[in-house]
Design a protein around this motif. Structure first.
Motif, PDB file in Angstrom:
ATOM      1  N   SER A 125       0.847  -1.203   0.000  1.00  0.00           N
ATOM      2  CA  SER A 125       0.000   0.000   0.000  1.00  0.00           C
ATOM      3  C   SER A 125       0.880   1.249   0.000  1.00  0.00           C
ATOM      4  O   SER A 125       1.910   1.292   0.666  1.00  0.00           O
ATOM      5  N   THR A 159       3.626  -6.028   4.420  1.00  0.00           N
ATOM      6  CA  THR A 159       4.965  -5.461   4.665  1.00  0.00           C
ATOM      7  C   THR A 159       4.952  -4.401   5.770  1.00  0.00           C
ATOM      8  O   THR A 159       6.005  -3.915   6.160  1.00  0.00           O
ATOM      9  N   GLU A 180      -1.067 -11.539  10.083  1.00  0.00           N
ATOM     10  CA  GLU A 180      -0.546 -11.809   8.737  1.00  0.00           C
ATOM     11  C   GLU A 180      -0.355 -13.316   8.572  1.00  0.00           C
ATOM     12  O   GLU A 180       0.263 -13.966   9.401  1.00  0.00           O
TER      13      GLU A 180
END
Ligand SMILES: C[S@@+](CC[C@H](N)C(=O)[O-])C[C@H]1O[C@@H](n2cnc3c(N)ncnc32)[C@H](O)[C@@H]1O
Length: 181
Positions: A23, A48, A68
């Motif tokens: 993003s 990330t 995640e």
């Protein structure tokens, strides 16, 4: 994990990652601007850490759990954000097990339009159940589609609202909030 490693993962697991690049900072800031000042935050599909960093800047004193699925990405989040709790697990399992405060905001980068079934349905049901269990709860979610991130079941009182479109993101992204209608 750096951007090129993210791209490699996106090419090998496209339906789970749902994007070719992390993003953008502008999108991450726009997501964080929708959070307000809740008692706690849970970020789903933290990848990330672009959105994680913006959340840390916006609400540094609130507990944040970053969820995640990919172990490499989860390990990278632990290294980059030592003060953030990181769960390497599917979002629906974390939402079912987590003893969250009533006023918890979910912030999600999960790619609902590409997630495979049955994972997509299980995740959406867990998310809706989590939000419906307290009226203060909301979800902040972005999508690259020109419509809401996912369709709601007929029996829910939750409603989507489009808050901002980030035209400078590649591709442009809509920032949506799901909460009591
Ligand atoms: C669009 S990418 C991440 C974007 C992130 N904001 C960034 O900048 O890196 C979506 C992420 O969701 C993760 N993911 C997909 N399905 C998941 C699930 N069911 N539970 C937790 N994470 C999931 C993927 O591994 C991927 O890292």
């Amino acid at each position: 994990m750096n951007t090129s490693a993210f791209v490699a993962l996106a090419l090998t697991r496209p339906s789970l990652v749902g994007a070719l690049a992390p993003s953008s900072r502008r999108l991450a800031r726009a997501m964080a601007e929708q959070v307000g000042d809740p008692d706690a935050l849970i970020e789903l599909g933290a990848g990330t850490g672009a959105v994680t960093a913006a959340l840390r800047d916006a609400v540094p004193e609130r507990p944040l759990l970053a969820v995640e699925l990919q172990p490499d990405l989860a390990a990278g989040l632990k290294r980059r954000f030592p003060d953030v709790d990181v769960a390497c697990a599917p979002a629906h399992e974390v939402l079912a097990d987590h003893d969250a405060p009533d006023d918890t905001v979910l912030v999600s980068s999960l790619p609902f339009r590409s997630l495979p079934e049955p994972l997509r349905g299980i995740t959406q049901r867990a998310l809706i159940g989590f939000l419906e269990s307290h009226p203060a709860r909301r979800l902040v979610q972005y999508t690259y589609q020109p419509r809401a991130p996912f369709e709601l079941p007929a029996d829910t009182r939750l409603r989507w609202s489009l808050r901002e479109v980030i035209w400078g993101n590649l591709p442009p992204a809509g920032v949506w909030v799901l909460g009591p209608g």
